[in-house]
Write a protein that holds these residues in place. Structure first.
Motif, short mmCIF file in Angstrom:
data_model
loop_
_atom_site.label_atom_id
_atom_site.label_comp_id
_atom_site.label_asym_id
_atom_site.label_seq_id
_atom_site.Cartn_x
_atom_site.Cartn_y
_atom_site.Cartn_z
N GLU A 1 31.64 51.31 28.32
CA GLU A 1 32.60 51.66 27.15
C GLU A 1 33.75 51.34 27.40
N VAL A 2 34.36 51.78 28.69
CA VAL A 2 35.80 51.46 29.32
C VAL A 2 35.51 50.48 30.35
N PRO A 3 36.58 49.56 30.53
CA PRO A 3 36.43 48.39 31.58
C PRO A 3 36.38 49.39 33.25
N GLU A 4 35.59 48.72 33.90
CA GLU A 4 35.85 49.31 35.16
C GLU A 4 37.08 48.69 35.87
N THR A 5 37.31 49.57 37.07
CA THR A 5 38.75 48.75 37.72
C THR A 5 38.47 47.84 38.46
N GLU A 6 39.54 47.02 38.52
CA GLU A 6 39.38 45.63 39.59
C GLU A 6 38.96 45.82 40.84
N GLU A 7 39.48 47.02 41.72
CA GLU A 7 38.79 47.30 42.94
C GLU A 7 37.39 47.67 42.77
N VAL A 8 36.90 48.38 41.99
CA VAL A 8 35.40 48.79 42.19
C VAL A 8 34.68 47.48 41.64
N VAL A 9 35.05 46.68 40.88
CA VAL A 9 34.25 45.55 40.46
C VAL A 9 34.22 44.61 41.83
N THR A 10 35.40 44.32 42.31
CA THR A 10 35.65 43.45 43.54
C THR A 10 34.84 43.94 44.62
N GLN B 1 50.15 31.93 31.54
CA GLN B 1 50.32 32.93 30.42
C GLN B 1 50.22 34.27 31.02
N VAL B 2 50.90 35.04 30.27
CA VAL B 2 50.64 36.72 30.51
C VAL B 2 49.82 37.37 29.48
N TYR B 3 48.78 38.07 29.84
CA TYR B 3 47.80 38.32 29.07
C TYR B 3 47.96 40.03 28.88
N ASP B 4 47.29 40.59 28.22
CA ASP B 4 47.17 42.05 28.02
C ASP B 4 46.72 42.55 29.50
N LYS B 5 46.65 43.73 29.81
CA LYS B 5 46.44 44.30 31.06
C LYS B 5 45.22 44.16 31.41
N THR B 6 44.25 44.55 30.68
CA THR B 6 42.80 44.47 31.18
C THR B 6 42.49 42.82 31.60
N THR B 7 42.93 41.82 30.92
CA THR B 7 42.83 40.56 31.15
C THR B 7 43.45 40.30 32.53
N MET B 8 44.61 40.97 32.97
CA MET B 8 45.68 40.44 33.95
C MET B 8 44.52 41.16 35.04
N ALA B 9 44.10 42.50 35.05
CA ALA B 9 43.20 42.88 35.97
C ALA B 9 42.29 41.92 36.19
N TYR B 10 41.24 41.53 35.45
CA TYR B 10 40.38 40.66 35.45
C TYR B 10 40.60 39.45 36.39
N ILE B 11 41.96 38.82 36.01
CA ILE B 11 42.44 37.55 36.95
C ILE B 11 42.64 38.08 38.22
N ARG B 12 43.21 39.33 38.53
CA ARG B 12 43.41 39.57 39.80
C ARG B 12 42.06 40.08 40.64
N ALA B 13 41.10 40.33 39.98
CA ALA B 13 39.74 40.67 40.59
C ALA B 13 39.26 39.20 40.96
N MET B 14 39.33 38.54 40.01
CA MET B 14 38.91 36.94 40.25
C MET B 14 39.75 36.57 41.64
N GLY B 15 40.58 36.46 41.44
CA GLY B 15 41.44 36.03 42.74
C GLY B 15 41.01 36.77 44.06
N ARG B 16 40.98 38.23 44.08
CA ARG B 16 40.62 38.67 45.28
C ARG B 16 39.00 38.25 45.69
N ILE B 17 38.17 38.18 44.67
CA ILE B 17 36.99 37.94 44.98
C ILE B 17 36.73 36.72 45.49
#
Lengths: 180, 127
Positions: free
Chosen positions: A99-108, A137-153
């Motif tokens: 229902e709510v997005p998982e945090t980037e840390e947990v996903v990574t 581009q600067v996207y919304d918070k969730t998308t930025m968290a997604y990009i950071r997760a991708m980068g870290r992974i």
């Protein structure tokens, strides 16, 4: 042995990844771990395109949109290789499953850990990931968290991998060499 | 045919002009000419990705047109931005544009005798 392949949309990374794993699998059983969730016609077409690309290459397909560790339960025993495609879908699926997005840390942590396990179960693992980082581009918070997760992974997988290849207009460029 | 790719504002055109000579080059900006009268000099297609976008917007077939063009002018230089290295756009048209531009560039790279990626004005020969 693990290979990470990265490239942008339409860069030819999938075609390269498939040919690559075919060339090194020989008689071994080849698995294609598909992570894409299909919910519309466009997704349907995309999947069809990939299926055509793979046809005749003798892959066994495992649909695994989340919980990558379960994919090994679906494999036969013996020498086997796997092509995991792709990290961007897997990350989005893991992040936005509830229902709510998982945090980037947990996903990574989850994805990296599960890939570590998968890597031990196959003789060669080829992973396809996306370059989603260069549109400025600067996207919304969730998308930025997604990009950071991708980068870290990507960073952690590149560290774990024996080799890393970037595909640019269909041309493979080795950015981490297994002979180094 | 030579293919030059790279990100936005990386000095791709300057790189080409320095390499092949500004005087000797005929530059077409976001345009594929139907017929080129002047036979001397190198034909340079700049901002190739813009032309692809315009063609898709008008329901054209950029694939067929550009492959015919490079057959006809085998000495041309094509300069294009790399547009696929970002988040998949929400709009369907933007998605199609990125995907098709990428696939056309893969095909052009196969046909090209040389492919260079320009970053900070520096060319990196990748084919």
């Amino acid at each position: 042995m693990m290979t990470l392949i990265i490239g942008g949309s339409g860069s030819g990374k999938s075609a390269f990844a498939e040919d690559y794993i075919v060339s090194l699998s020989k008689e071994k059983k080849k698995y294609y771990i598909a992570t894409m969730q299909v919910y519309d016609e466009e997704g349907e077409k995309k999947m069809e395109r990939h299926r055509t690309l793979r046809s005749g290459k003798d892959f066994s397909t495992i649909e695994q949109t989340v919980d990558l560790k379960k994919s090994t339960e679906k494999m036969e025993a013996g020498d086997r290789t796997a092509l995991l495609e792709c990290i961007s879908n897997l990350t989005a699926n893991e992040m936005f499953a509830g229902e709510v997005p998982e945090t980037e840390e947990v996903v990574t942590e989850k994805i990296v850990k599960e890939i570590e396990t998968l890597n031990k179960e196959v003789t060669h693992l080829v992973i396809v990931s996306n370059n989603v980082f260069e549109d400025g581009q600067v996207y919304d918070k969730t998308t930025m968290a997604y990009i950071r997760a991708m980068g870290r992974i990507n960073e952690m997988l590149a560290d774990m991998a024996d080799e890393v290849v970037e595909v640019v207009v269909g041309i493979p460029l080795v950015i981490k060499s297994k002979n180094a | 045919m030579k293919l030059i790719i790279g990100g936005y504002a990386q000095g791709k055109l300057n790189y080409v002009l320095e390499k092949y000579g500004a005087e000797a080059s005929k530059i077409f900006d976001g345009e594929i000419p139907e017929n080129i009268e002047e036979k001397r000099g190198i034909v340079v297609i700049n901002h190739f990705h813009n032309w692809v976008k315009m063609k898709i917007a008008h329901d054209g077939c950029p694939e067929r047109e550009i492959f015919e063009f490079v057959e006809k002018y085998p000495d041309c230089v094509i300069i294009s931005d790399e547009v696929g290295n970002g988040i998949v756009p929400i709009e369907a048209f933007e998605r199609e544009y990125r995907e098709r531009t990428g696939r056309i560039l893969v095909e052009l790279a196969k046909k090209a005798e040389e492919v260079e990626r320009v970053i900070c004005g520096i060319g990196q020969k990748i084919k």
